[in-house]
Design a protein around this motif. Structure first.
Motif, PDB file in Angstrom:
ATOM      1  N   THR A 201       0.835  -1.204   0.000  1.00  0.00           N
ATOM      2  CA  THR A 201       0.000   0.000   0.000  1.00  0.00           C
ATOM      3  C   THR A 201       0.867   1.251   0.000  1.00  0.00           C
ATOM      4  O   THR A 201       0.594   2.219  -0.723  1.00  0.00           O
ATOM      5  CB  THR A 201      -0.939   0.009   1.214  1.00  0.00           C
ATOM      6  N   VAL A 202       1.922   1.248   0.804  1.00  0.00           N
ATOM      7  CA  VAL A 202       2.842   2.386   0.826  1.00  0.00           C
ATOM      8  C   VAL A 202       3.531   2.533  -0.530  1.00  0.00           C
ATOM      9  O   VAL A 202       3.621   3.642  -1.068  1.00  0.00           O
ATOM     10  CB  VAL A 202       3.887   2.215   1.944  1.00  0.00           C
ATOM     11  N   ARG A 203       3.986   1.416  -1.085  1.00  0.00           N
ATOM     12  CA  ARG A 203       4.636   1.488  -2.404  1.00  0.00           C
ATOM     13  C   ARG A 203       3.692   2.097  -3.435  1.00  0.00           C
ATOM     14  O   ARG A 203       4.088   2.964  -4.213  1.00  0.00           O
ATOM     15  CB  ARG A 203       5.084   0.093  -2.855  1.00  0.00           C
ATOM     16  N   ARG A 204       2.458   1.642  -3.436  1.00  0.00           N
ATOM     17  CA  ARG A 204       1.485   2.136  -4.418  1.00  0.00           C
ATOM     18  C   ARG A 204       1.152   3.598  -4.175  1.00  0.00           C
ATOM     19  O   ARG A 204       1.166   4.429  -5.103  1.00  0.00           O
ATOM     20  CB  ARG A 204       0.220   1.286  -4.329  1.00  0.00           C
ATOM     21  N   ASP A 205       0.847   3.964  -2.927  1.00  0.00           N
ATOM     22  CA  ASP A 205       0.360   5.316  -2.644  1.00  0.00           C
ATOM     23  C   ASP A 205       1.448   6.364  -2.823  1.00  0.00           C
ATOM     24  O   ASP A 205       1.188   7.450  -3.366  1.00  0.00           O
ATOM     25  CB  ASP A 205      -0.206   5.380  -1.221  1.00  0.00           C
ATOM     26  N   VAL A 206       2.665   6.072  -2.368  1.00  0.00           N
ATOM     27  CA  VAL A 206       3.750   7.043  -2.538  1.00  0.00           C
ATOM     28  C   VAL A 206       4.095   7.193  -4.016  1.00  0.00           C
ATOM     29  O   VAL A 206       4.284   8.308  -4.514  1.00  0.00           O
ATOM     30  CB  VAL A 206       4.991   6.634  -1.728  1.00  0.00           C
ATOM     31  N   THR A 207       4.188   6.078  -4.717  1.00  0.00           N
ATOM     32  CA  THR A 207       4.504   6.127  -6.149  1.00  0.00           C
ATOM     33  C   THR A 207       3.449   6.933  -6.901  1.00  0.00           C
ATOM     34  O   THR A 207       3.778   7.781  -7.746  1.00  0.00           O
ATOM     35  CB  THR A 207       4.602   4.705  -6.724  1.00  0.00           C
ATOM     36  N   GLN A 208       2.183   6.706  -6.580  1.00  0.00           N
ATOM     37  CA  GLN A 208       1.105   7.435  -7.246  1.00  0.00           C
ATOM     38  C   GLN A 208       1.155   8.919  -6.907  1.00  0.00           C
ATOM     39  O   GLN A 208       1.017   9.775  -7.790  1.00  0.00           O
ATOM     40  CB  GLN A 208      -0.244   6.850  -6.834  1.00  0.00           C
ATOM     41  N   LEU A 209       1.378   9.255  -5.637  1.00  0.00           N
ATOM     42  CA  LEU A 209       1.456  10.658  -5.227  1.00  0.00           C
ATOM     43  C   LEU A 209       2.582  11.380  -5.947  1.00  0.00           C
ATOM     44  O   LEU A 209       2.395  12.477  -6.490  1.00  0.00           O
ATOM     45  CB  LEU A 209       1.679  10.740  -3.713  1.00  0.00           C
ATOM     46  N   MET A 210       3.775  10.765  -5.970  1.00  0.00           N
ATOM     47  CA  MET A 210       4.919  11.430  -6.575  1.00  0.00           C
ATOM     48  C   MET A 210       4.759  11.548  -8.083  1.00  0.00           C
ATOM     49  O   MET A 210       5.150  12.561  -8.679  1.00  0.00           O
ATOM     50  CB  MET A 210       6.193  10.669  -6.222  1.00  0.00           C
ATOM     51  N   ALA A 211       4.176  10.538  -8.704  1.00  0.00           N
ATOM     52  CA  ALA A 211       3.947  10.608 -10.149  1.00  0.00           C
ATOM     53  C   ALA A 211       2.973  11.732 -10.490  1.00  0.00           C
ATOM     54  O   ALA A 211       3.201  12.520 -11.421  1.00  0.00           O
ATOM     55  CB  ALA A 211       3.427   9.271 -10.662  1.00  0.00           C
ATOM     56  N   GLU A 212       1.889  11.823  -9.721  1.00  0.00           N
ATOM     57  CA  GLU A 212       0.898  12.878  -9.967  1.00  0.00           C
ATOM     58  C   GLU A 212       1.483  14.259  -9.669  1.00  0.00           C
ATOM     59  O   GLU A 212       1.271  15.215 -10.418  1.00  0.00           O
ATOM     60  CB  GLU A 212      -0.340  12.627  -9.108  1.00  0.00           C
ATOM     61  N   SER A 213       2.217  14.383  -8.569  1.00  0.00           N
ATOM     62  CA  SER A 213       2.744  15.684  -8.151  1.00  0.00           C
ATOM     63  C   SER A 213       3.779  16.225  -9.128  1.00  0.00           C
ATOM     64  O   SER A 213       3.835  17.427  -9.395  1.00  0.00           O
ATOM     65  CB  SER A 213       3.363  15.579  -6.756  1.00  0.00           C
ATOM     66  N   THR A 214       4.620  15.327  -9.647  1.00  0.00           N
ATOM     67  CA  THR A 214       5.728  15.762 -10.507  1.00  0.00           C
ATOM     68  C   THR A 214       5.430  15.618 -11.995  1.00  0.00           C
ATOM     69  O   THR A 214       6.330  15.773 -12.820  1.00  0.00           O
ATOM     70  CB  THR A 214       7.000  14.956 -10.179  1.00  0.00           C
ATOM     71  N   HIS A 215       4.173  15.326 -12.336  1.00  0.00           N
ATOM     72  CA  HIS A 215       3.797  15.104 -13.733  1.00  0.00           C
ATOM     73  C   HIS A 215       4.618  13.972 -14.350  1.00  0.00           C
ATOM     74  O   HIS A 215       5.192  14.118 -15.435  1.00  0.00           O
ATOM     75  CB  HIS A 215       3.934  16.382 -14.559  1.00  0.00           C
ATOM     76  N   ASN A 216       4.664  12.875 -13.596  1.00  0.00           N
ATOM     77  CA  ASN A 216       5.341  11.646 -14.037  1.00  0.00           C
ATOM     78  C   ASN A 216       6.854  11.798 -14.178  1.00  0.00           C
ATOM     79  O   ASN A 216       7.480  11.057 -14.935  1.00  0.00           O
ATOM     80  CB  ASN A 216       4.738  11.136 -15.353  1.00  0.00           C
TER      81      ASN A 216
END
Length: 272
Positions: A201-216
């Motif tokens: 869950t942490v792997r998924r949520d952090v990865t998703q947050l950082m991808a969205e925040s930094t425009h992938n």
């Protein structure tokens, strides 16, 4: 700066979070914007110990650089994804041991480049290379006259490979590590650590947050075994591949109940 290469044109995007500026804020720095602080707030809601993790990682960088110089006699450093200048940068740690230590910093974040060149312009044993860390051939060309390529070099990938996505070509993190390792002189070493978590869950949520925040402009949180594969073919230096808080600590590490539990910086040092 005596060895800086010609600058490329860059635009500082103050509307999109920057990994370098987020890391700066987590370390208590001031070279960041509200958009970076907002992204850090969201990150801390997922992984509350992220600030502690950033500081632990910085302490590891100081230790490993000092030990590379004092114990292994390596005085040339290739720092991939160097980030914003802060206290005890690689050249400061290495040059306290020997004034002749040389450091090439690699980054393509425009704010990192601007601050790096301003900070280092009077230090002839440093250079800032304006490149994506995956552009190995261009980096090697830029350092051809700066380093003595008959002597060992320490390649640093400290808390940066999680910023790179997996690909099926030479831009993949594992391919990058192999390419740099193959180019280094005999007796060189590599330091690699990145964010890992046992919690999907942490792997998924952090990865998703950082991808969205930094425009992938990010990669993903990985697992221990994936980082271990980066060291294939190397001789791992004691104490092995570990949570970096346990890598030759200067003081007793904290007990388990005082450590980050969501994720850790995991890795170590390998000899080539």
């Amino acid at each position: 700066m005596a060895h800086g290469e010609e600058s490329q044109a860059h635009y500082i995007d103050m509307e999109t979070p920057s990994v370098a500026r987020m890391y700066d804020w987590l370390l208590g720095g001031v070279e960041n914007y509200q958009v970076d602080r907002d992204a850090c707030d969201r990150l801390l809601r997922i992984a509350p110990n992220s600030q502690q993790l950033a500081r632990t990682n910085r302490e590891f960088l100081r230790r490993v650089v000092r030990i590379i110089v004092t114990d292994f006699g390596i005085t040339q450093f290739l720092d991939h994804g160097s980030g914003l200048p802060t206290q005890d940068n690689v050249h400061e740690v290495a040059q306290r041991v020997t004034r002749d230590a040389k450091v090439a910093y690699i980054d393509n974040d425009p704010m990192v480049l601007a601050h790096g060149r301003t900070t280092l312009h009077e230090n002839s044993n440093t250079m800032v290379i304006d490149q994506d860390m995956r552009n190995t051939e261009r980096i090697l060309e830029a350092t051809k006259e700066f380093f003595d390529w008959t002597k060992p070099i320490a390649a640093l990938f400290v808390s940066v490979l999680h910023c790179l996505p997996d690909t099926d070509d030479q831009r993949d993190p594992a391919a990058l590590v192999k390419r740099v390792a193959a180019a280094l002189p005999a007796g060189s070493c590599m330091v690699i650590c990145q964010l890992v978590s046992d919690n999907p869950t942490v792997r998924r949520d952090v990865t998703q947050l950082m991808a969205e925040s930094t425009h992938n402009r990010w990669g993903r949180v990985r697992e221990d075994h994936e980082v271990r594969q980066y060291f294939e073919g190397m001789t791992i230096v004691d104490p092995g591949l570990v949570d970096v808080i346990d890598w030759r600590p200067d003081t007793p590490p904290p007990p388990p109940d005082m450590r980050p539990t969501e994720w850790v910086e995991w890795g170590g040092m390998g000899l080539l």
